[in-house]
Enzyme design. Structure first.
Site, mmCIF file in Angstrom:
data_model
loop_
_atom_site.group_PDB
_atom_site.id
_atom_site.type_symbol
_atom_site.label_atom_id
_atom_site.label_comp_id
_atom_site.label_asym_id
_atom_site.label_seq_id
_atom_site.Cartn_x
_atom_site.Cartn_y
_atom_site.Cartn_z
ATOM 1 N N ARG A 221 -0.560 35.295 57.816
ATOM 2 C CA ARG A 221 -1.808 34.515 57.883
ATOM 3 C C ARG A 221 -2.979 35.486 57.953
ATOM 4 O O ARG A 221 -3.034 36.315 58.865
ATOM 5 C CB ARG A 221 -1.843 33.639 59.135
ATOM 6 C CG ARG A 221 -0.654 32.715 59.277
ATOM 7 C CD ARG A 221 -0.999 31.283 58.934
ATOM 8 N NE ARG A 221 0.204 30.503 58.769
ATOM 9 C CZ ARG A 221 0.495 29.401 59.475
ATOM 10 N NH1 ARG A 221 -0.353 28.975 60.389
ATOM 11 N NH2 ARG A 221 1.593 28.732 59.237
ATOM 12 N N GLU A 223 -5.777 35.188 59.070
ATOM 13 C CA GLU A 223 -6.770 34.676 60.019
ATOM 14 C C GLU A 223 -7.472 35.831 60.698
ATOM 15 O O GLU A 223 -6.846 36.804 61.077
ATOM 16 C CB GLU A 223 -6.075 33.852 61.120
ATOM 17 C CG GLU A 223 -5.415 32.602 60.618
ATOM 18 C CD GLU A 223 -4.285 32.144 61.533
ATOM 19 O OE1 GLU A 223 -3.751 32.972 62.308
ATOM 20 O OE2 GLU A 223 -3.925 30.958 61.442
ATOM 21 N N ARG A 229 -2.491 35.092 71.251
ATOM 22 C CA ARG A 229 -1.368 34.321 70.721
ATOM 23 C C ARG A 229 -1.332 34.256 69.200
ATOM 24 O O ARG A 229 -0.582 33.483 68.625
ATOM 25 C CB ARG A 229 -1.338 32.918 71.337
ATOM 26 C CG ARG A 229 -2.587 32.162 71.208
ATOM 27 C CD ARG A 229 -2.528 30.791 71.859
ATOM 28 N NE ARG A 229 -3.457 29.927 71.175
ATOM 29 C CZ ARG A 229 -4.785 30.064 71.219
ATOM 30 N NH1 ARG A 229 -5.343 31.033 71.935
ATOM 31 N NH2 ARG A 229 -5.566 29.250 70.552
ATOM 32 N N HIS A 230 -2.154 35.074 68.544
ATOM 33 C CA HIS A 230 -2.110 35.153 67.083
ATOM 34 C C HIS A 230 -1.815 36.571 66.622
ATOM 35 O O HIS A 230 -2.384 37.521 67.152
ATOM 36 C CB HIS A 230 -3.466 34.769 66.472
ATOM 37 C CG HIS A 230 -3.776 33.307 66.574
ATOM 38 N ND1 HIS A 230 -4.437 32.781 67.646
ATOM 39 C CD2 HIS A 230 -3.503 32.274 65.733
ATOM 40 C CE1 HIS A 230 -4.575 31.461 67.464
ATOM 41 N NE2 HIS A 230 -4.010 31.128 66.322
ATOM 42 N N GLU A 362 0.510 26.125 71.888
ATOM 43 C CA GLU A 362 1.223 25.391 70.845
ATOM 44 C C GLU A 362 2.391 26.259 70.372
ATOM 45 O O GLU A 362 2.203 27.393 69.957
ATOM 46 C CB GLU A 362 0.276 25.104 69.678
ATOM 47 C CG GLU A 362 0.968 24.388 68.530
ATOM 48 C CD GLU A 362 0.155 24.402 67.241
ATOM 49 O OE1 GLU A 362 -1.082 24.253 67.293
ATOM 50 O OE2 GLU A 362 0.780 24.581 66.180
ATOM 51 N N SER A 365 4.934 22.924 65.326
ATOM 52 C CA SER A 365 4.365 21.670 64.842
ATOM 53 C C SER A 365 5.224 21.155 63.711
ATOM 54 O O SER A 365 5.932 21.920 63.046
ATOM 55 C CB SER A 365 2.898 21.837 64.444
ATOM 56 O OG SER A 365 2.809 22.658 63.332
ATOM 57 N N ARG A 413 5.539 33.093 69.618
ATOM 58 C CA ARG A 413 4.938 32.275 70.688
ATOM 59 C C ARG A 413 6.023 31.833 71.673
ATOM 60 O O ARG A 413 5.830 31.873 72.882
ATOM 61 C CB ARG A 413 4.287 31.019 70.098
ATOM 62 C CG ARG A 413 3.117 31.299 69.201
ATOM 63 C CD ARG A 413 1.820 30.893 69.858
ATOM 64 N NE ARG A 413 0.727 31.173 68.944
ATOM 65 C CZ ARG A 413 0.039 30.251 68.295
ATOM 66 N NH1 ARG A 413 0.325 28.967 68.477
ATOM 67 N NH2 ARG A 413 -0.934 30.591 67.488
#
Ligand code: ATP
Length: 439
Positions: A221, A223, A229-230, A362, A365, A413
Site C-alpha cells: 500500500r 499510503e 499500525r501501518h 482494526e 475486514s 496487526r
C-alpha cells in the site's frame, strides 16, 4: 583473526536440552557468545542458541592452553562451538555447565555492537531497525517470530480442515484492485504495472473453480500515513468462500482467532514469558455490534461521528477503553466501503461488510460481495472507477460467478495484539514504511 572450520562438528544438543541428569556426558553445543564474566581463575562464557543459554566454564588451571586462548579471544556475539563435558553444578540457574575440551571460534563480531543484545540497555526503534539482524538476536525478537510461526501453522491447519485450498495470486498487476491512489507502480518491460494491494479480485474469481480459497502473503500500500499500525508492505491472510454470506465467513474468522489464541497458549509458553504477555482466549461467538450501535455508544462518551464516516483514531481509542477483547462491527454504511461489498437487501444504505476489531485496532475486514455483474458495474461507476479497467474481473461474472463472501486479516496487526507490541514494526522482520526502505 582467523576463524575455525566447522569440520565434522555437529550440534548434539540445544542448550535447553542439557539437564543435570546428563552429568558426565559429552556434548557439542553451537551458538553465540551472549555474555562473558571473569572470576578469579575462571572465565564464564554464556553460550546462546535458538533455544536458550548454557554456561561454558573455563578453569584457567585445568583447561588446555588452546581453549584458554580461544576463550580469551571471545567477545559478545562471536559465533562459537564447544565440544566438552556436562557437569552438574549448584552454581548456575539451570544446574549445569559445560567444561570445554575444545573451543572453535566460528564467526566474529565487530565491536562496539550497535545495540545491546542482552536488552539491558534499551535502544530506540530506529537504531534497532537499522541493525535489524542483530536486533532479532535478542530474546524478544526470536520470541515474536516463533509465535508468528505457530500462528501461521495454526491458521493453515484450521483453514485446511475447513476445506479451504491455499492459493497464490499475482503480486504484479495491470490495474488497481480497489481503485484509489494507494498503489506502487513498477516498470514491467515496456508497460506500467502495479504492486497488488490485496488479492481481492483474484480470490473472488477463484471461488468459481475452487469454491473455498485462502492466501497468506505480502501486499503493498502506497499510503503516506506514518502510524504505529501501518506499514507499506504487510502480510494479509485472506479467505474467499462460494455460496456464503458475511455471517458464514465471520463464523470462520472467530473460530480461527480462537484457535490461534489457544495454539499460542499451548505452544508458546516460553515465548509469552519472554514477551511478558498473556493471551486471553476469546469466547465465541464474539460480540457483534452494528455500526449504528457503535456510533450511539460513542455519542454517550461525547464523541460524535457523523453517520457514513469511517471511525477516526480518537473514536477507536475510546472503543478500546470500552471493549476489552475482539469484537465485530457490522452493517457499515455502504458509502464507507469499497465497491465490491454488497448493500443490504432490506436497507441498501448499509452493507453486509464487517470489521473485526481488537480494542482500538482494526484487525480484519470482510463481507458479502456483490455478485451481479450489472450491479458491480454500477458500483464501480458510483465510486468513480472505470469498469473497462476491471474487464477481466467482470468477465468472471459471465461464467457463473457464485454468491460469495470473504475477509482479510492484517497478520502484522494481529501479531501486535498477540505479542502485546505497540508498534507494528516490532512484528515485521524488515519493515517498509514511508521513511524506511532498508535494510
Ligand atoms: P486501515 O483503515 O486501518 O488503514 P484498511 O481499511 O485500509 O485499514 P483493508 O483494506 O480493509 O484495510 O485491509 C484489511 C486488513 O489489512 C486491515 O484490517 C488491516 O489489518 C490490514 N492492513 C491494511 N492496510 C495495512 C497497512 N498499511 N499496514 C498493516 N496492515 C494493514
Amino acid at each position: 583473526m582467523e576463524i575455525d572450520r566447522l569440520g565434522n562438528w555437529r550440534r548434539t544438543h540445544y542448550s535447553r536440552e542439557i539437564t543435570p541428569e546428563m552429568d558426565g556426558e559429552a556434548v557439542v553445543v553451537l551458538g553465540w557468545v551472549r555474555d562473558i564474566r571473569d572470576l578469579g581463575g575462571i572465565r564464564f562464557v554464556i553460550l546462546q542458541d535458538r533455544e536458550g543459554t548454557v554456561q561454558v566454564t573455563i578453569h584457567r588451571d585445568k583447561a588446555k592452553r588452546e581453549s584458554i586462548e580461544k576463550a580469551d579471544a571471545l567477545q559478545r556475539q562471536y559465533s562459537l562451538g564447544v565440544k566438552g563435558v556436562i557437569k552438574k553444578t549448584e552454581m548456575t540457574p539451570r544446574g549445569i555447565e559445560v567444561i570445554p575440551e575444545e573451543i572453535k571460534i566460528l564467526g566474529i563480531a565487530q565491536h562496539p555492537l550497535p545495540l545491546d543484545i542482552t536488552s539491558r540497555i534499551p535502544a530506540e526503534i530506529d537504531v534497532r531497525l537499522d541493525a535489524r539482524v542483530l536486533d532479532l538476536c535478542r530474546d524478544e525478537g526470536r520470541a515474536i517470530f516463533r509465535v508468528q510461526h505457530v500462528v501461521l501453522e495454526a491458521m493453515r491447519m484450521l483453514l485446511s480442515k475447513e476445506g479451504f485450498v491455499e492459493v497464490h495470486t499475482p503480486r504484479i498487476i495491470a490495474s488497481a484492485t480497489e481503485g484509489g491512489a494507494a498503489l506502487f507502480s513498477v516498470e514491467y518491460f515496456d508497460q506500467e504495472a502495479f504492486l497488488a494491494q490485496s488479492p481481492q479480485l483474484y480470490k473472488e474469481q477463484l471461488t468459481l473453480s475452487l469454491e473455498k480459497v485462502f492466501e497468506i502473503g505480502p501486499f503493498f500500500r502506497a499510503e503516506e500515513s506514518h502510524t504505529r499500525r501501518h506499514v507499506n508492505e504487510f502480510i494479509s491472510v485472506d479467505i474467499e468462500q462460494a455460496f456464503a454470506t458475511e455471517v458464514d465467513v465471520m463464523n470462520v474468522l472467530e473460530e480461527l482467532i480462537q484457535h490461534v489464541c489457544e495454539a499460542i497458549n499451548e505452544r508458546c509458553r516460553r515465548e509469552l514469558e519472554v514477551l511478558k504477555h498473556q493471551i486471553e482466549v476469546p469466547e465465541v461467538p464474539l460480540e457483534r455490534f452494528t455500526y449504528r450501535e457503535i456510533l450511539e455508544e460513542l455519542e454517550q462518551e461525547q464523541i460524535h461521528v457523523p453517520w457514513g464516516e469511517d471511525l477516526p483514531t480518537q473514536a477507536c481509542r475510546k472503543l478500546g477503553n470500552l471493549h476489552s477483547n475482539f469484537y465485530f462491527i457490522t452493517e457499515w454504511p455502504t458509502e464507507s466501503k469499497t465497491f465490491y461489498i454488497k448493500p443490504r437487501d432490506d436497507n441498501p444504505t448499509s452493507c453486509e461488510g464487517f470489521d473485526l476489531m481488537w480494542r482500538w485496532v482494526e484487525i480484519a475486514s470482510g463481507g458479502t460481495r456483490v455478485h451481479s455483474k450489472e450491479f458491480l458495474i454500477q458500483r464501480l461507476r458510483e465510486q468513480g472507477l472505470n469498469p473497462e479497467s476491471f474487464k477481466y474481473h467482470l468477465k468472471a461474472f459471465d461464467y457463473g460467478m457464485p454468491p460469495h463472501a470473504g475477509w482479510a486479516i492484517g497478520l502484522d496487526r494481529l501479531m501486535m495484539v498477540l505479542t502485546g507490541r505497540k508498534n507494528i514494526r516490532e512484528v515485521v522482520l524488515f519493515p517498509r514504511d514511508r521513511f524506511r526502505l532498508t535494510p
